[in-house]
Design a protein around this motif. Structure first.
Motif, PDB file in Angstrom:
ATOM      1  N   SER A 147      -3.828   9.249  -2.782  1.00 44.78           N
ATOM      2  CA  SER A 147      -4.179   9.849  -1.605  1.00 44.78           C
ATOM      3  C   SER A 147      -3.158   9.366  -0.526  1.00 44.78           C
ATOM      4  O   SER A 147      -2.841   8.124  -0.717  1.00 44.78           O
ATOM      5  CB  SER A 147      -5.649   9.668  -0.982  1.00 44.78           C
ATOM      6  N   PRO A 148      -2.643  10.049   0.479  1.00 45.09           N
ATOM      7  CA  PRO A 148      -1.763   9.582   1.457  1.00 45.09           C
ATOM      8  C   PRO A 148      -2.113   8.356   2.340  1.00 45.09           C
ATOM      9  O   PRO A 148      -1.673   7.719   3.304  1.00 45.09           O
ATOM     10  CB  PRO A 148      -1.610  10.543   2.372  1.00 45.09           C
ATOM     11  N   THR A 204      -0.362   6.640  -8.534  1.00 48.86           N
ATOM     12  CA  THR A 204       0.446   7.747  -9.254  1.00 48.86           C
ATOM     13  C   THR A 204       1.039   7.637 -10.519  1.00 48.86           C
ATOM     14  O   THR A 204       1.059   8.334 -11.406  1.00 48.86           O
ATOM     15  CB  THR A 204       1.362   8.544  -8.089  1.00 48.86           C
ATOM     16  N   LYS A 234       9.428   7.227  -5.526  1.00 46.06           N
ATOM     17  CA  LYS A 234       9.611   8.452  -4.589  1.00 46.06           C
ATOM     18  C   LYS A 234      11.214   8.681  -4.125  1.00 46.06           C
ATOM     19  O   LYS A 234      11.619   8.907  -3.319  1.00 46.06           O
ATOM     20  CB  LYS A 234       8.983   7.961  -3.235  1.00 46.06           C
ATOM     21  N   GLY A 256      -4.091   1.940   1.451  1.00 44.94           N
ATOM     22  CA  GLY A 256      -5.473   1.220   1.099  1.00 44.94           C
ATOM     23  C   GLY A 256      -6.739   2.221   0.350  1.00 44.94           C
ATOM     24  O   GLY A 256      -7.616   1.894   0.434  1.00 44.94           O
ATOM     25  N   ASP A 315      12.687  10.795  -5.146  1.00 49.39           N
ATOM     26  CA  ASP A 315      12.954  12.422  -4.906  1.00 49.39           C
ATOM     27  C   ASP A 315      12.953  12.651  -3.306  1.00 49.39           C
ATOM     28  O   ASP A 315      13.392  13.707  -2.940  1.00 49.39           O
ATOM     29  CB  ASP A 315      11.479  13.224  -5.462  1.00 49.39           C
ATOM     30  N   LEU A 316      12.516  11.653  -2.794  1.00 42.90           N
ATOM     31  CA  LEU A 316      12.419  11.722  -1.172  1.00 42.90           C
ATOM     32  C   LEU A 316      13.913  11.862  -0.698  1.00 42.90           C
ATOM     33  O   LEU A 316      14.322  11.910   0.394  1.00 42.90           O
ATOM     34  CB  LEU A 316      11.600  10.900  -0.410  1.00 42.90           C
ATOM     35  N   PRO A 360       0.899  -1.210   0.032  1.00 39.09           N
ATOM     36  CA  PRO A 360       0.034   0.060   0.004  1.00 39.09           C
ATOM     37  C   PRO A 360       0.846   1.318   0.014  1.00 39.09           C
ATOM     38  O   PRO A 360       1.993   1.182   0.522  1.00 39.09           O
ATOM     39  CB  PRO A 360      -0.761  -0.291   1.146  1.00 39.09           C
ATOM     40  N   THR A 383      -6.813   2.310  -3.170  1.00 40.90           N
ATOM     41  CA  THR A 383      -7.558   1.683  -4.116  1.00 40.90           C
ATOM     42  C   THR A 383      -7.886   0.228  -3.754  1.00 40.90           C
ATOM     43  O   THR A 383      -7.245  -0.357  -3.021  1.00 40.90           O
ATOM     44  CB  THR A 383      -6.250   1.607  -5.230  1.00 40.90           C
TER      45      THR A 383
END
Ligand SMILES: Nc1nc2c(ncn2[C@@H]2O[C@H](COP(=O)(O)OP(=O)(O)OP(=O)(O)O)[C@@H](O)[C@H]2O)c(=O)[nH]1
Ligand SMILES: [K+]
Ligand SMILES: [Mg+2]
Length: 443
Positions: free
Chosen positions: A247-248, A233, A326, A251, A328-329, A227, A253
């Protein structure tokens, strides 16, 4: 009257309303219908303007009428075309007028093409190509369908069939000549040489192709993973629109979401799935179950993760590409180890970094999967299966000939029969229903 002898009509153009609609009529009543509705029979194959009137002389529409007397036309029967204004009421009035004739009815899906096939206007591989052309969404699908429609496979199959029959005639002549004793080798040797050459050609077509018949359905790529790693995205990036909710909340989807993409002419279905994890929520459990099932059926799985320790929780035979999201993090860590036959990618689905590279790799995968575009002679699983039967029969013929020429001749007869089925020449009633049912009405 048998349904085959009735006259059929259908809307052959798209869904109304439209600027112009094309209504086709085929069968013995076509001439009488044109004479009645248009007042007279126009010269053959000449677009002729006419005010159409029903049997009660009430006007229907100002139309262009074409008259194609059989058998030198598309279906081999008498055919008429009405080009009318594409309004719903116009079509309803025209259909009512057509239905008022005795032995005239609306066509079943594919019925025009079926009649063309039954009248020898095209063989079954060409009919299949026609259906595929109508349903082609991408350029490569269109090319392949056009090759089938041009009869490239049909021509090869007819040639192979003729040569198999020649070989079996040689063997049978040998059997007839030899009273009791062995069939003379000078009769058998040329027959076997023919069979070997044929087998080589057919095996070449079967091998040199990848899975060109899969172009019809396209490639299924599943995005799966834990998840919240950014599966939806990525899905939205690939689709270039917001097809899935992001969404953050882990779960988000639950259902399987699909988009059809055209990747360099290859049809690709991408599916976004629920994040895979243990959960007590029954709705999410169902989502996870569906996610696992769809990923197991996919042709390729993109296993998304947002850490360098990506444990893959997936079974299925499809290749798995590890996609680390991610980036970019920053907390990057070491690049993912690349396993045998597995791709490995680093992306930022939200910023788009690495997404183009991922897409290029998908195109390359599709190229290999479908086996290039130009060599694909086989358009359907049915065709591949029959060609495999033919090759197996020829191989058996070469093996059993030592045990007896009759056995070899029998294998050749069966192989010729399979090619007959491929072309739709022999006992195919059962498959005709299946094939033509998939067609559009009006084709
Ligand atoms: N920084 C950063 N955040 C991202 C990236 N991709 C996705 N996110 C964020 O991660 C969160 C989860 O994204 P989703 O796309 O909903 O993730 P998912 O894997 O579909 O989640 P579930 O459907 O719940 O399993 C959202 O807040 C996204 O904005 C990325 O590349 N970088
Ligand atoms: K989420
Ligand atoms: Mg999601």
């Amino acid at each position: 009257m048998h349904p085959r002898d009735q006259t059929i009509f259908a809307l052959s153009s798209g869904r109304p309303p439209s600027a112009i609609a094309l209504v086709r009529v085929s069968g013995p009543q076509a001439g009488r219908i044109v004479t009645t509705l248009a007042g007279k029979l126009p010269p053959p194959r000449m677009a002729t303007r006419a005010l159409l009137r029903d049997v009660g002389q009430r006007p229907i529409d100002d139309a262009v009428v074409l008259w194609f007397p059989g058998p030198a036309n598309a279906t081999g029967e008498d055919v008429a075309e009405f080009h009318v204004h594409g309004g719903r009421a116009v079509l309803a009035a025209l259909f009512a007028a057509l239905s008022a004739f005795a032995d005239v009815r609306s066509a079943e899906p594919g019925e025009f093409t079926r009649r063309a096939f039954e009248n020898g206007k095209l063989d079954l591989t060409e009919a299949e190509g026609l259906d595929d052309l109508i349903h082609a969404d991408t350029d490569r699908q269109r090319h392949q369908a056009l090759r089938q429609l041009k009869g490239l496979l049909g021509d090869r199959a007819r040639d192979w069939r003729a040569r198999i029959i020649e070989a079996s005639a040689l063997i049978e002549a040998g059997i007839d000549f030899s009273d009791e004793g062995d069939v003379p080798a000078e009769l058998i040797a040329p027959a076997l040489a023919k069979v070997k050459a044929l087998l080589f050609e057919i095996e070449e077509v079967l091998a040199g192709q990848g899975r060109s018949e899969r172009l019809r359905d396209g490639l299924v790529v599943a995005i799966a993973g834990p998840p919240n790693v950014g599966k939806s995205t990525l899905m939205n990036q690939l689709a270039r629109r917001e097809v899935a909710i992001v969404s953050p909340h882990a779960g988000t989807t639950r259902d399987v979401i699909e988009v059809q993409l055209d990747l360099d002419g290859y049809p690709v279905t991408v599916i976004d799935t629920a994040g895979i994890r243990e959960t007590d929520d029954p709705v999410e459990q169902e989502g996870v179950r569906r996610a696992r099932a769809r990923a197991a059926d996919a042709d390729l799985v993109l296993w998304l993760s947002d850490s360098s320790q990506a444990a893959i929780d997936h079974d299925g035979s499809a290749p798995i590409w590890k996609v680390r999201n991610k980036i970019d993090l920053g907390a990057a860590g070491r690049p993912l180890a690349e396993g045998p036959g597995q791709g490995s990618f680093q992306i930022s689905a939200s910023r788009g970094d690495g997404v183009l590279e991922l897409i290029s790799a998908l195109v390359e995968f599709a190229q290999t999967y479908f086996g290039g575009s130009e060599s694909g002679l086989i358009g359907r699983t049915r065709q591949r299966k029959l060609l495999e039967d033919v090759a197996a029969g020829l191989r058996r013929c070469l093996t059993v000939v030592g045990e007896g020429e009759e056995l070899a001749a029998e294998e050749l007869r069966t192989a010729a029969h399979s090619l007959g089925r491929l072309l739709g020449r022999v006992d195919v009633e059962d498959i005709l229903d299946v094939i033509f049912r998939e067609f559009c009405v009006g084709k």
